[in-house]
Write an enzyme that holds these catalytic residues in place. Structure first.
Site, mmCIF file in Angstrom:
data_model
loop_
_atom_site.group_PDB
_atom_site.id
_atom_site.type_symbol
_atom_site.label_atom_id
_atom_site.label_comp_id
_atom_site.label_asym_id
_atom_site.label_seq_id
_atom_site.Cartn_x
_atom_site.Cartn_y
_atom_site.Cartn_z
ATOM 1 N N GLU A 94 0.840 -1.196 0.000
ATOM 2 C CA GLU A 94 0.000 0.000 0.000
ATOM 3 C C GLU A 94 0.880 1.253 0.000
ATOM 4 O O GLU A 94 1.876 1.333 0.734
ATOM 5 C CB GLU A 94 -0.897 -0.014 1.240
ATOM 6 C CG GLU A 94 -1.794 1.211 1.374
ATOM 7 C CD GLU A 94 -2.588 1.225 2.668
ATOM 8 O OE1 GLU A 94 -3.633 1.897 2.709
ATOM 9 O OE2 GLU A 94 -2.152 0.560 3.641
ATOM 10 N N LYS A 149 -9.833 0.948 -1.700
ATOM 11 C CA LYS A 149 -9.872 0.756 -0.251
ATOM 12 C C LYS A 149 -11.250 1.179 0.235
ATOM 13 O O LYS A 149 -11.701 2.309 -0.016
ATOM 14 C CB LYS A 149 -8.774 1.573 0.427
ATOM 15 C CG LYS A 149 -8.624 1.255 1.918
ATOM 16 C CD LYS A 149 -7.356 1.874 2.496
ATOM 17 C CE LYS A 149 -7.111 1.425 3.932
ATOM 18 N NZ LYS A 149 -5.836 1.940 4.468
ATOM 19 N N CYS A 187 -5.142 -3.226 3.192
ATOM 20 C CA CYS A 187 -4.798 -2.990 4.593
ATOM 21 C C CYS A 187 -5.980 -3.107 5.555
ATOM 22 O O CYS A 187 -6.431 -4.193 5.881
ATOM 23 C CB CYS A 187 -4.110 -1.628 4.708
ATOM 24 S SG CYS A 187 -3.218 -1.379 6.271
#
Length: 511
Positions: free
Chosen positions: A264, A339, A373
């Protein structure tokens, strides 16, 4: 006890008939007069020798399993035993069929309780897989049904056998060997009074079956993953960053990897040029490189023949800032992922907004999922991907402390277990002193597995050295996932109580 060294499982031969007849008569009980003639056995062995198994103990036939191959679409599920076998000539057998049909199996009374029936069933399953047949099907007797026929329908009887309220010597055994009831048939075997002439049509599905016309383009079963544990360092310009990207792509592709995963926000070093701006302005300036990086990754995917998962990069869409990445396939196509869940720090410092695109992506190695993440800490997202057929979940991440890393790692391991899939995580390491809000990094990239006998006992396929720039190359076997889904010690996906709860993906808004 019988010495296991004296137990032999082999194909039946015509010379075995004398012992076979003795065993059949003593095994059939009320159907003792219905044993196979020598002519029938000779004909069966001539047509399909590899499909006839016997177990020999002290030169006696302790058990036997007979079968044929049929083109099952020619018969409906309401067939009789006579129709499906084609009589004493076994005229229904064809080497071009798609189903291994069991026509008999028995264990001599003297040798019952030794799990010999399981050996015969396993031999049939292996044969089914070797011949690339779709399934094993047979009509099973339910010999204890007569005792309950006055009070239970066949369906009610079968349900009680399934939940072990009633024991049936035939059906209970078949269910314990991974066969399921496909249908109840009336009038299947004439003269079977113990079963009231009912039979259960039993089926075992070959999870490795592949239609012949799809063999050429069948997806790979062993997939090689390349994970980049990226060192955060200052680069003098954009070209220097690209040079480092190409170094890793080149190195990993040299090992014939199918995928390479970047972390990321791996391109954060480019923000050093904008460190005089506030944090929100600096990351918006970083977003100006995203389109150029996408072009670079697409070119590298084609040039180096590797599927690239680009980690993540900031992207401005309309007025909003998103954290996005791309799957760049080696055929030149690409697809964006976003995300979904934004941390409080990302929202306050950068003004990031969560995306809404949640879906699996097709590759030449099967379906994959990608979560960035923090997203892996929400089990609903990965479960939706698992329901769409995901085999490998990729998680590019960025964590500054070991606490943050532990959250990502522990949740990733949980996702591997509960979704019966592989999970690959890749993060950045090192320090970045001239970029606000990005000064320290902690990571240990790894590949996690489900927890069962075919996988490492700790659920860790491989892991990199913590906080050191490196690559991690790992092979994962997708066939092991198929076996887990069908025959695992526990089955997290199939054993869900959908009568109590459900998970549904809503229609996403355009971003």
């Amino acid at each position: 006890m019988i010495d296991s060294a004296k137990i032999e499982l082999r194909n039946l031969s015509v010379k075995d008939y004398k012992e076979l007849k003795i065993s059949m008569v003593e095994s059939y009980g009320s159907l003792a007069e219905e044993y196979w003639s020598e002519k029938e056995i000779k004909n069966l062995i001539k047509k399909f020798p590899e499909g006839q198994f016997c177990i020999i103990i002290d030169e006696k036939i302790a058990g036997c399993a007979l079968s044929i191959i049929v083109d099952y679409h020619k018969y409906d599920d309401n067939h009789t035993y006579e129709q499906i076998t084609g009589g004493e000539n076994f005229s229904t057998h064809t080497k071009n069929g798609d189903v291994l049909y069991g026509i008999d199996v028995f264990i001599h009374p003297e040798y019952r309780g030794m799990r010999l029936g399981r050996r015969l069933y396993e031999a049939r399953k292996e044969l089914c897989e070797q011949l690339n047949l779709k399934s094993i099907i047979f009509g099973g007797r339910i010999p204890n049904y007569a005792k309950y026929a006055a009070e239970l329908t066949p369906k009610q009887y079968i349900e009680k056998v399934k939940i072990k309220e009633i024991h049936d010597p035939v059906l209970s055994f078949q269910l314990s060997n991974d066969f399921h009831v496909k249908k109840v048939i009336k009038g299947y075997l004439a003269g079977d009074h113990e079963s009231k002439e009912f039979a259960t049509l039993m089926e075992w599905n070959n999870i490795y079956y592949t239609k012949p016309d799809k063999l050429i383009l069948t997806p790979k079963t062993v997939v090689r993953l390349g994970l980049v544990q990226w060192q955060m360092r200052l680069f003098k310009d954009f070209e220097a960053l690209v040079s480092q990207i190409e170094f890793f792509v080149d190195a990993v592709s040299d090992y014939q990897s199918d995928f390479i995963l970047f972390p990321e926000l791996f391109n954060a070093p480019l923000m050093a040029e904008y460190n005089h701006l506030n944090e929100a302005e600096a990351i918006r300036s970083l977003a100006s490189y995203t389109d150029k990086l996408l072009e670079t990754f697409v070119d590298f995917a084609i040039t180096y023949n590797i599927n690239i998962i680009t980690g993540s990069m900031p992207q401005i869409i309309g007025e909003h800032m998103y954290n996005v990445g791309y799957l760049c396939r080696r055929d030149g196509s690409y697809e964006r992922y976003e995300k979904l869940h934004i941390t409080p720090a990302e929202a306050s410092a950068w003004g990031m907004k969560g995306g809404s695109k949640l879906q699996t992506m097709d590759t030449d190695c099967g379906k994959i999922g990608i979560l960035i993440c923090y997203d892996v800490e929400f089990p609903e997202a990965s479960r939706i991907l698992a329901d769409e057929g995901m085999n490998i979940l990729f998680v590019p991440f960025m964590t500054d402390t070991q606490n943050g890393y532990s959250r990502v790692r522990l949740c990733a391991q949980s996702r591997a277990v509960e979704n019966e899939c592989y999970v690959a995580i890749a993060g950045s390491v090192g320090n970045l002193p001239k970029v606000n809000n990005m000064d320290i990094q902690y990571a240990q990239s790894a590949v996690f597995t489900p927890s069962d006998f075919s996988f490492p006992v700790n659920g860790i396929k491989a892991e990199a050295t913590p906080n050191t720039e490196s690559t991690l190359l790992v092979d994962v076997d997708l066939d092991l996932l198929k076996e887990l889904h069908a025959f695992g010690s526990v089955r997290n996906l199939t054993d869900r109580r959908k009568d109590l709860y459900s998970l549904k993906k809503k229609n996403p808004k355009n971003t």
